[in-house]
Design a protein around this motif. Structure first.
Motif, PDB file in Angstrom:
ATOM      1  N   GLY A  15       0.799  -1.212   0.000  1.00 27.55           N
ATOM      2  CA  GLY A  15       0.000   0.000   0.000  1.00 27.55           C
ATOM      3  C   GLY A  15       0.832   1.262   0.000  1.00 27.55           C
ATOM      4  N   LEU A  16       1.976   1.237   0.678  1.00 27.01           N
ATOM      5  CA  LEU A  16       2.834   2.416   0.708  1.00 27.01           C
ATOM      6  C   LEU A  16       3.322   2.773  -0.678  1.00 27.01           C
ATOM      7  CD1 LEU A  16       4.535   4.605   1.966  1.00 27.01           C
ATOM      8  CD2 LEU A  16       6.137   2.862   2.782  1.00 27.01           C
ATOM      9  N   GLN A  62      -5.369   9.040  12.789  1.00 28.42           N
ATOM     10  CA  GLN A  62      -5.274   9.525  14.161  1.00 28.42           C
ATOM     11  C   GLN A  62      -4.486   8.543  15.017  1.00 28.42           C
ATOM     12  OE1 GLN A  62      -6.182  12.311  15.522  1.00 28.42           O
ATOM     13  NE2 GLN A  62      -7.668  13.266  14.141  1.00 28.42           N
ATOM     14  N   ALA A  63      -4.691   7.255  14.786  1.00 26.51           N
ATOM     15  CA  ALA A  63      -3.978   6.245  15.564  1.00 26.51           C
ATOM     16  C   ALA A  63      -2.473   6.371  15.365  1.00 26.51           C
ATOM     17  CB  ALA A  63      -4.462   4.849  15.172  1.00 26.51           C
ATOM     18  N   THR A  64      -2.052   6.575  14.129  1.00 27.32           N
ATOM     19  CA  THR A  64      -0.624   6.745  13.848  1.00 27.32           C
ATOM     20  C   THR A  64      -0.103   8.040  14.457  1.00 27.32           C
ATOM     21  OG1 THR A  64      -0.827   5.469  11.806  1.00 27.32           O
ATOM     22  CG2 THR A  64       1.089   6.904  12.008  1.00 27.32           C
ATOM     23  N   PHE A 107      -3.155   2.451   8.474  1.00 28.61           N
ATOM     24  CA  PHE A 107      -4.307   2.908   7.693  1.00 28.61           C
ATOM     25  C   PHE A 107      -5.082   1.720   7.123  1.00 28.61           C
ATOM     26  CE2 PHE A 107      -6.438   4.430   3.849  1.00 28.61           C
ATOM     27  CZ  PHE A 107      -7.111   5.550   4.334  1.00 28.61           C
ATOM     28  N   GLY A 108      -4.477   0.983   6.235  1.00 23.70           N
ATOM     29  CA  GLY A 108      -5.169  -0.137   5.594  1.00 23.70           C
ATOM     30  C   GLY A 108      -5.773   0.263   4.264  1.00 23.70           C
ATOM     31  N   ILE A 118      -8.116  -2.702  14.801  1.00 25.11           N
ATOM     32  CA  ILE A 118      -6.815  -2.416  15.397  1.00 25.11           C
ATOM     33  C   ILE A 118      -6.169  -1.261  14.634  1.00 25.11           C
ATOM     34  CG2 ILE A 118      -5.616  -4.106  13.946  1.00 25.11           C
ATOM     35  CD1 ILE A 118      -3.836  -4.747  16.399  1.00 25.11           C
ATOM     36  N   GLY A 119      -5.405  -0.430  15.333  1.00 22.11           N
ATOM     37  CA  GLY A 119      -4.749   0.696  14.676  1.00 22.11           C
ATOM     38  C   GLY A 119      -5.760   1.662  14.077  1.00 22.11           C
ATOM     39  N   GLY A 120      -5.514   2.048  12.826  1.00 23.14           N
ATOM     40  CA  GLY A 120      -6.374   3.014  12.164  1.00 23.14           C
ATOM     41  C   GLY A 120      -7.545   2.415  11.398  1.00 23.14           C
TER      42      GLY A 120
END
Length: 378
Positions: free
Chosen positions: A27-28, A161-163, A276-277, A295-297
């Protein structure tokens, strides 16, 4: 095509491990690839510093980064480097900085997506504004670099926001700027009977749990993506393939869009603090509902989205039940896919975010004196 009012001269810095080209390594890489072509389409002058073999590379040799060369394919990894590679990357970034200093007059701002600390320091070493996007949980080398540029023309943005919270706990504050996808390319599909999982085949993405969830619900699942950990694939994925599961390898975007769009539901199974995902937004843009570990974002990407459900991380039975319910709902009500698609376009389309991207880059690129005006709230 509408052009940006004030074109910028941007140097985009990508991660060095994999080239920016299809099929995307992850994804990156997909995000940065989209960023380059989108900025150019908006009328900005864009140079790229990225791994050798990337699309959009120019003719500046110092901006071509080395890629890992593994002695044996089974040794390749998303987390380790072959011997000597780290030193080669360090040297490559040193050469890129030297070239940037010489050609400083050619660029207004650096749009940095690298996981290496060097481009962060460029804001001080080359006296050039840098916007660094935080795509991962905190990395110690990047934290050290961030501490060195507090008085430099530098801005951090995070993909969720999670990151942002995770980096803030380590002393790095960032504006939140979620990823986007090209919804002209991620088009609506008609659905189908099989379930789908897509992404990097690595332990932290846990596709083996997606297989278990599908099996618990008596469903068939298709997995697509690049193998980032050969041992994991051989030990956890191969034994689970068969009647309930099929692996089709990495796919180019059009083929992946067709696969995801022709599926009943997409499973997303991170077992790490997912920043993110992107696969979530991609699936929703095809109209395919998403069942995911919360979990996470992940919950941020799914916030307010129809055709979605989350369960506790690792609970494959709950995931299977949630996915089965989403698939059944889609079969009962065909308009669900259209509503899901519309919501994804509204929330995750690159077209909805282009002004924010330009504002962040343009504001950071302003001369230091001009940036002493009150801060803009993003």
């Amino acid at each position: 095509m509408i052009r940006a009012m004030r074109p910028l001269r941007v140097l985009v810095v990508a991660p060095s491990r994999y080239p920016l080209r299809q099929p995307h390594a992850g994804g990156l890489e997909a995000c940065v690839w989209d960023r380059v072509r989108w900025l150019r389409a908006r009328g900005h002058e864009v140079a790229l510093c990225a791994a050798e073999g990337s699309d959009y590379l120019g003719d500046v040799p110092e901006f071509r980064l080395p890629v890992p060369e593994w002695m044996r394919p089974e040794e390749s990894s998303d987390t380790e480097y072959p011997e000597g590679y780290a030193a080669a990357v360090d040297a490559a970034y040193d050469a890129a900085l030297d070239r940037l200093i010489v050609d400083r007059h050619l660029y207004d701002v650096v749009d940095n997506h690298s996981l290496h600390p060097a481009p962060i320091r460029w804001s001080r070493a080359a006296d050039i504004p840098v916007v660094t996007t935080l795509h991962t949980p905190p990395l110690e080398p990047m934290l050290e670099a961030a501490a060195e540029v507090r008085d430099s023309p530098h801005r951090f943005v995070a993909v969720s926001q999670a990151t942002a919270r995770a980096w803030s706990r380590e002393g790095v504050d960032a504006f939140v700027f979620p990823n986007g996808i090209d919804t002209d390319q991620w088009t609506r599909g008609d659905g189908g009977a099989s379930w789908v999982w897509s992404g990097r085949v690595v332990p932290e993405k846990a596709p083996h749990l997606a297989i278990e969830a599908a099996r618990s619900a008596g469903a068939h699942i298709v997995l697509a993506g690049r193998i980032g950990d050969v041992d994991y694939f051989e030990q956890e994925i191969v034994p689970r393939l068969g009647v309930h599961a099929r692996y089709v390898g990495p796919l180019r975007q059009p083929d992946l869009c067709r696969l995801v769009g022709s599926s009943a539901v997409a499973l997303v199974t991170p077992m790490w603090e997912e920043p993110f995902g992107l696969v979530i937004a991609e699936a929703l843009a095809t109209g395919t509902p998403v069942a995911a570990f919360d979990i996470g974002g992940v919950s941020e990407v799914l916030a307010g989205m129809p055709g979605s459900a989350t369960v506790m991380p690792g609970d494959v039975v709950a995931l299977g039940k949630a996915a089965a319910e989403l698939a059944a709902e889609g079969a009962r009500e065909p308009l669900t896919r259209a509503r899901t698609r519309r919501a994804a376009v509204r929330q995750h389309s690159l077209a909805q975010r282009y002004r924010e991207v330009e504002r962040v880059l343009a504001h950071t690129a302003q001369p230091v004196a001009a940036r002493r005006v009150p801060a803009v709230s993003w």
